[in-house]
Design a protein around this motif. Sequence first.
Motif, mmCIF file in Angstrom:
data_model
loop_
_atom_site.group_PDB
_atom_site.id
_atom_site.type_symbol
_atom_site.label_atom_id
_atom_site.label_comp_id
_atom_site.label_asym_id
_atom_site.label_seq_id
_atom_site.Cartn_x
_atom_site.Cartn_y
_atom_site.Cartn_z
ATOM 1 N N LYS A 103 1.058 -1.115 -0.457
ATOM 2 C CA LYS A 103 -0.131 0.065 0.199
ATOM 3 C C LYS A 103 0.217 0.878 -0.040
ATOM 4 O O LYS A 103 1.020 2.290 -0.729
ATOM 5 C CB LYS A 103 -1.244 -0.397 1.423
ATOM 6 C CG LYS A 103 -1.792 1.013 1.390
ATOM 7 C CD LYS A 103 -3.001 1.161 2.346
ATOM 8 C CE LYS A 103 -3.505 2.051 2.656
ATOM 9 N NZ LYS A 103 -3.929 2.416 3.883
ATOM 10 N N GLU A 139 1.203 4.209 -3.196
ATOM 11 C CA GLU A 139 0.710 5.884 -2.602
ATOM 12 C C GLU A 139 2.061 6.009 -2.828
ATOM 13 O O GLU A 139 2.002 7.853 -2.980
ATOM 14 C CB GLU A 139 0.227 5.507 -1.224
ATOM 15 C CG GLU A 139 -0.945 5.219 -0.776
ATOM 16 C CD GLU A 139 -0.929 4.896 0.826
ATOM 17 O OE1 GLU A 139 -0.555 4.999 1.753
ATOM 18 O OE2 GLU A 139 -2.775 4.705 1.256
ATOM 19 N N ARG A 140 2.985 6.173 -2.908
ATOM 20 C CA ARG A 140 3.997 7.126 -3.252
ATOM 21 C C ARG A 140 4.378 6.500 -4.754
ATOM 22 O O ARG A 140 5.223 7.507 -4.662
ATOM 23 C CB ARG A 140 5.315 6.791 -2.211
ATOM 24 C CG ARG A 140 5.089 6.929 -0.069
ATOM 25 C CD ARG A 140 5.773 6.223 0.402
ATOM 26 N NE ARG A 140 7.200 7.405 0.175
ATOM 27 C CZ ARG A 140 7.381 8.835 1.253
ATOM 28 N NH1 ARG A 140 5.814 9.424 1.564
ATOM 29 N NH2 ARG A 140 7.883 9.707 0.510
#
Length: 90
Positions: free
Chosen positions: A73, A77-78
Amino acid sequence: MSDANAPDGAQAALATSDAPTDAPKVAKPAKAAKTTALPDSVTLAAPHGFYDEAGDLQAWLAGEVVTAKADIKLLIERGARLLGINGEQG
């Protein structure tokens, strides 16, 4: 309950406050929940790293397979370059 000396806006407020409240209420549409399922594993197409809030280095190597859901995750997200995700080809 009318006051001839009240400003126009106050008269309008008085008129609407006496209106019946048994009118049917319109339900708001429910917000769509983000149900994007995470893959079971991801493979990094390029190295990815950053320093977290505590100042610790978080880093993964190119070709590394990640299976921890929290890490997957975080990488997504990054914007980490992951094979099969974000258009990366292997």
